[in-house]
Design an enzyme around this catalytic site. Structure first.
Site, PDB file in Angstrom:
ATOM      1  N   ASP A  14      -3.148   7.372 -21.544  1.00 37.76           N
ATOM      2  CA  ASP A  14      -1.999   6.790 -22.243  1.00 37.76           C
ATOM      3  C   ASP A  14      -0.805   6.569 -21.315  1.00 37.76           C
ATOM      4  O   ASP A  14       0.136   5.854 -21.682  1.00 37.76           O
ATOM      5  CB  ASP A  14      -1.568   7.686 -23.415  1.00 37.76           C
ATOM      6  CG  ASP A  14      -2.515   7.582 -24.600  1.00 37.76           C
ATOM      7  OD1 ASP A  14      -3.419   6.725 -24.565  1.00 37.76           O
ATOM      8  OD2 ASP A  14      -2.358   8.350 -25.554  1.00 37.76           O
ATOM      9  N   CYS A  64      -5.290   0.146 -31.311  1.00 34.87           N
ATOM     10  CA  CYS A  64      -5.273  -0.671 -30.102  1.00 34.87           C
ATOM     11  C   CYS A  64      -6.692  -1.081 -29.703  1.00 34.87           C
ATOM     12  O   CYS A  64      -7.604  -0.264 -29.733  1.00 34.87           O
ATOM     13  CB  CYS A  64      -4.651   0.105 -28.946  1.00 34.87           C
ATOM     14  SG  CYS A  64      -2.893   0.404 -29.136  1.00 34.87           S
ATOM     15  N   LYS A 124       3.093  11.878 -31.779  1.00 33.34           N
ATOM     16  CA  LYS A 124       2.278  11.035 -32.665  1.00 33.34           C
ATOM     17  C   LYS A 124       0.857  11.578 -32.767  1.00 33.34           C
ATOM     18  O   LYS A 124       0.321  11.726 -33.864  1.00 33.34           O
ATOM     19  CB  LYS A 124       2.239   9.596 -32.125  1.00 33.34           C
ATOM     20  CG  LYS A 124       1.211   8.708 -32.796  1.00 33.34           C
ATOM     21  CD  LYS A 124       1.207   7.309 -32.252  1.00 33.34           C
ATOM     22  CE  LYS A 124       0.268   7.048 -31.119  1.00 33.34           C
ATOM     23  NZ  LYS A 124      -1.156   6.922 -31.456  1.00 33.34           N
ATOM     24  N   ASN A 125       0.253  11.870 -31.624  1.00 30.89           N
ATOM     25  CA  ASN A 125      -1.163  12.248 -31.642  1.00 30.89           C
ATOM     26  C   ASN A 125      -1.402  13.663 -32.167  1.00 30.89           C
ATOM     27  O   ASN A 125      -2.539  14.052 -32.406  1.00 30.89           O
ATOM     28  CB  ASN A 125      -1.774  12.088 -30.241  1.00 30.89           C
ATOM     29  CG  ASN A 125      -1.929  10.626 -29.861  1.00 30.89           C
ATOM     30  OD1 ASN A 125      -1.736   9.749 -30.686  1.00 30.89           O
ATOM     31  ND2 ASN A 125      -2.256  10.375 -28.603  1.00 30.89           N
ATOM     32  N   ARG A 132     -14.325   1.712 -28.626  1.00 28.29           N
ATOM     33  CA  ARG A 132     -13.915   2.835 -29.460  1.00 28.29           C
ATOM     34  C   ARG A 132     -14.887   3.089 -30.622  1.00 28.29           C
ATOM     35  O   ARG A 132     -14.503   3.025 -31.797  1.00 28.29           O
ATOM     36  CB  ARG A 132     -12.471   2.626 -29.967  1.00 28.29           C
ATOM     37  CG  ARG A 132     -11.508   2.361 -28.840  1.00 28.29           C
ATOM     38  CD  ARG A 132     -10.081   2.375 -29.275  1.00 28.29           C
ATOM     39  NE  ARG A 132      -9.497   3.691 -29.233  1.00 28.29           N
ATOM     40  CZ  ARG A 132      -8.225   3.955 -29.491  1.00 28.29           C
ATOM     41  NH1 ARG A 132      -7.412   2.988 -29.822  1.00 28.29           N
ATOM     42  NH2 ARG A 132      -7.759   5.174 -29.435  1.00 28.29           N
ATOM     43  N   ARG A 147       4.514   1.553 -33.476  1.00 29.58           N
ATOM     44  CA  ARG A 147       3.451   2.443 -33.970  1.00 29.58           C
ATOM     45  C   ARG A 147       3.534   3.801 -33.300  1.00 29.58           C
ATOM     46  O   ARG A 147       3.141   4.808 -33.882  1.00 29.58           O
ATOM     47  CB  ARG A 147       2.070   1.836 -33.687  1.00 29.58           C
ATOM     48  CG  ARG A 147       1.684   0.704 -34.622  1.00 29.58           C
ATOM     49  CD  ARG A 147       0.257   0.219 -34.369  1.00 29.58           C
ATOM     50  NE  ARG A 147      -0.554   1.287 -33.829  1.00 29.58           N
ATOM     51  CZ  ARG A 147      -1.311   1.194 -32.732  1.00 29.58           C
ATOM     52  NH1 ARG A 147      -1.382   0.076 -32.063  1.00 29.58           N
ATOM     53  NH2 ARG A 147      -2.004   2.228 -32.307  1.00 29.58           N
TER      54      ARG A 147
HETATM   55  C1  UD1 Z   1      -7.009   9.759 -28.684  1.00 28.86           C
HETATM   56  C2  UD1 Z   1      -5.546   9.375 -28.714  1.00 28.86           C
HETATM   57  C3  UD1 Z   1      -5.276   8.216 -27.758  1.00 28.86           C
HETATM   58  C4  UD1 Z   1      -5.786   8.558 -26.358  1.00 28.86           C
HETATM   59  C5  UD1 Z   1      -7.232   9.026 -26.410  1.00 28.86           C
HETATM   60  C6  UD1 Z   1      -7.731   9.535 -25.059  1.00 28.86           C
HETATM   61  C7  UD1 Z   1      -4.942   9.921 -30.991  1.00 28.86           C
HETATM   62  C8  UD1 Z   1      -4.534   9.438 -32.333  1.00 28.86           C
HETATM   63  N1  UD1 Z   1      -5.193   8.985 -30.078  1.00 28.86           N
HETATM   64  O1  UD1 Z   1      -7.749   8.631 -29.137  1.00 28.86           O
HETATM   65  O2  UD1 Z   1      -3.868   7.995 -27.717  1.00 28.86           O
HETATM   66  O3  UD1 Z   1      -5.701   7.409 -25.537  1.00 28.86           O
HETATM   67  O4  UD1 Z   1      -7.372  10.115 -27.351  1.00 28.86           O
HETATM   68  O5  UD1 Z   1      -6.923  10.566 -24.602  1.00 28.86           O
HETATM   69  O6  UD1 Z   1      -4.996  11.102 -30.744  1.00 28.86           O
HETATM   70  N2  UD1 Z   1     -15.805   7.613 -27.795  1.00 28.86           N
HETATM   71  C9  UD1 Z   1     -17.136   7.354 -28.071  1.00 28.86           C
HETATM   72  N3  UD1 Z   1     -17.610   7.716 -29.294  1.00 28.86           N
HETATM   73  C10 UD1 Z   1     -16.843   8.338 -30.240  1.00 28.86           C
HETATM   74  C11 UD1 Z   1     -15.480   8.614 -29.922  1.00 28.86           C
HETATM   75  C12 UD1 Z   1     -14.996   8.231 -28.700  1.00 28.86           C
HETATM   76  O7  UD1 Z   1     -17.860   6.790 -27.248  1.00 28.86           O
HETATM   77  O8  UD1 Z   1     -17.353   8.632 -31.337  1.00 28.86           O
HETATM   78  C13 UD1 Z   1     -15.257   7.217 -26.481  1.00 28.86           C
HETATM   79  C14 UD1 Z   1     -14.118   6.209 -26.612  1.00 28.86           C
HETATM   80  O9  UD1 Z   1     -14.604   4.899 -26.736  1.00 28.86           O
HETATM   81  C15 UD1 Z   1     -13.373   6.436 -25.322  1.00 28.86           C
HETATM   82  C16 UD1 Z   1     -13.548   7.940 -25.095  1.00 28.86           C
HETATM   83  O10 UD1 Z   1     -14.652   8.337 -25.888  1.00 28.86           O
HETATM   84  O11 UD1 Z   1     -13.973   5.723 -24.277  1.00 28.86           O
HETATM   85  C17 UD1 Z   1     -12.333   8.784 -25.489  1.00 28.86           C
HETATM   86  O12 UD1 Z   1     -11.992   8.519 -26.825  1.00 28.86           O
HETATM   87  P1  UD1 Z   1     -11.304   9.615 -27.779  1.00 28.86           P
HETATM   88  O13 UD1 Z   1     -10.994  10.824 -26.967  1.00 28.86           O
HETATM   89  O14 UD1 Z   1     -12.140   9.762 -28.993  1.00 28.86           O
HETATM   90  O15 UD1 Z   1      -9.953   8.889 -28.153  1.00 28.86           O
HETATM   91  P2  UD1 Z   1      -9.266   8.791 -29.577  1.00 28.86           P
HETATM   92  O16 UD1 Z   1      -9.441  10.082 -30.320  1.00 28.86           O
HETATM   93  O17 UD1 Z   1      -9.640   7.519 -30.234  1.00 28.86           O
END
Ligand code: UD1
Length: 414
Positions: free
Chosen positions: A301, A115, A22-23, A120, A394
């Site tokens: 995850d 989620c 998925k990711n 986030r 999902r």
């Molecule tokens: C992706 C994965 C999700 C996984 C996560 C961490 C997808 C579609 N989803 O989510 O399954 O759990 O990586 O491995 O690939 N953050 C900020 N600012 C930002 C972006 C992120 O503070 O602009 C923080 C988030 O709140 C979180 C951390 O960084 O605490 C990691 O988030 P991120 O790696 O961005 O996760 P996703 O890309 O949303």
């Protein structure tokens, strides 16, 4: 939207084939917005998140066609999405930002859905776009970006997966060289870089903390097959460690799953690797310490599924969640099933080995839902996981059928 009924039964036996990740698939769908050529994915998982993102790129002018197991995406004339609805269905909707900005010179996104496992925010995505020369304004609930992109240097305060992907996609059509420092190293980042390279992008360092993208004038179509899902495979490994048995996971890539496999082995599960997959044998027997981290650390995850393994293992296990601030939502549901878990801030202490009792439980988020189904595999009586928002569908393709094919007593109620 779906209710799963689970009863404890015999150990898991047989084999299952891991679906495409998925990711990995989600950013690849949005990467199709970067070119007027056709991007073909021969085997696409059937997931609600994929459908939601297809709807969104469709709103952005992408012609989406399903042909058997595969899908083709072609965006001759990109446009800005008109409604916020499709963006609220999946977190990955924010990944249209980089491609639209690079191709159109403007983009519009709203705070994405998915989620509710933490705040986030998308500040790192925006910081990256600003470093590439975008102007950013907030207007009527949307974030609007515009500008002609040029290469830049970006330091990510956290190695965000989504921000790394968004910036990498935008930079692939920017004028000049972009360097992303403290980039995420997940296998899905490497996969996106390989897909973009197949489309003509010039990217170096994917899978390391420094990613360098040399912008090109245009990208072209490609055929690309994303990697198998290490989280689906990992969840099934946890299922075997909970219920015992002997299962073969075809397509699983052990090299993407080291942190989990080490932990399961330390807990007494037997893992054997093959070129085409891996085998998991026996129940976990010893307690564990798990600290979630960015790749190659233990994946956040898999924290919830692994906690169910700990609940079934005699002794005291300790879990520390460092990535998301609200990722213990399965714990109240597990407690309703009789689990003994104390939480202090981001630390959970599990006294394992007490039998779980079947109960009616909710499904607070995607991985929690899968974990609660796993909890039902050994709980006495019947467990009903009520997934009112359809989280499990999902991210897991027909999870009930995959587990049933391994002998688990799981069914989706009509
Ligand atoms: C992706 C994965 C999700 C996984 C996560 C961490 C997808 C579609 N989803 O989510 O399954 O759990 O990586 O491995 O690939 N953050 C900020 N600012 C930002 C972006 C992120 O503070 O602009 C923080 C988030 O709140 C979180 C951390 O960084 O605490 C990691 O988030 P991120 O790696 O961005 O996760 P996703 O890309 O949303």
């Amino acid at each position: 939207m779906a209710t799963f009924e689970v009863e404890s039964g015999a150990p898991l036996m047989g084999e299952a084939t891991v679906h495409p990740a998925k990711n990995a698939v989600l950013p690849i769908i949005t990467a199709s917005l970067l070119t007027d050529g056709a991007l073909h994915v021969p085997d696409m998982p059937e997931l609600a998140d994929v459908r939601a993102l297809c709807e969104l790129v469709g709103e952005c002018g992408c012609d989406v066609r399903r042909e058997g197991d595969g899908m083709t995406f072609q965006t001759r004339t990109p446009t800005l999405p008109s409604s916020a609805h499709a963006m609220r269905c999946t977190r990955a909707s924010v990944l249209i930002m980089g491609p639209l900005l690079a191709r159109l010179g403007s983009a519009r996104v709203t705070m994405p859905g998915g989620c509710a496992i933490g705040q986030r925010p998308i500040d790192l995505h925006l910081k990256g776009m600003a470093a590439l020369g975008a102007e950013i304004v907030n207007r009527q609930g949307f974030v609007e970006l515009r500008g002609t992109l040029r290469g830049g240097v970006i330091y990510l305060d956290l190695p965000s997966v989504g921000a790394t992907e968004n910036i990498m996609m935008a930079a692939s059509l920017a004028d000049g060289v972009t360097r992303i420092e403290n980039a995420a190293k997940e296998p899905e980042i490497v996969d996106l870089a390989q897909c973009l390279s197949a489309m003509g992008a010039q990217i170096q360092g994917a899978g390391t903390g420094t990613l360098v993208v040399r912008g090109v004038k245009r990208l072209h179509g490609a055929v690309y097959q994303p990697i198998p899902d290490r989280i689906e495979a990992g969840t099934l490994c946890c299922a075997a460690a909970v219920a015992g048995g002997n299962i073969l996971l075809r397509g699983a890539r052990p090299e993407h799953m080291r942190a989990l496999l080490f932990k399961l082995q330390e807990a007494g599960t037997v893992i054997s690797e093959f070129p085409g997959g891996l085998r998991v044998r026996g129940k976990a027997q010893w307690p564990m310490e798990v600290r979630t981290m960015s790749y190659p650390g233990f994946p956040t995850d898999l924290q919830a599924p692994m906690m169910v393994v700990a609940c079934n293992t005699p002794g005291t296990s300790v879990f520390l969640e460092t990535i998301f601030e609200n990722r213990f939502m399965h714990i109240p549901e597990l407690t309703r099933m009789g689990a003994s878990i104390r939480v202090e801030d981001r630390v959970a202490v599990i006294e394992g080995g007490y039998p779980l009792q079947g109960a009616q439980v909710g499904c607070p988020d995607l991985r929690s839902g899968a974990a609660l189904i796993l909890a039902g595999l050994t709980a006495e009586g019947v467990t009903r996981v009520e997934d009112a928002q359809g989280h499990i569908d999902r991210g897991y393709e027909r999870f009930d059928q995959t587990l049933s094919s391994l002998g688990a007593r799981v069914r989706r109620l009509p």
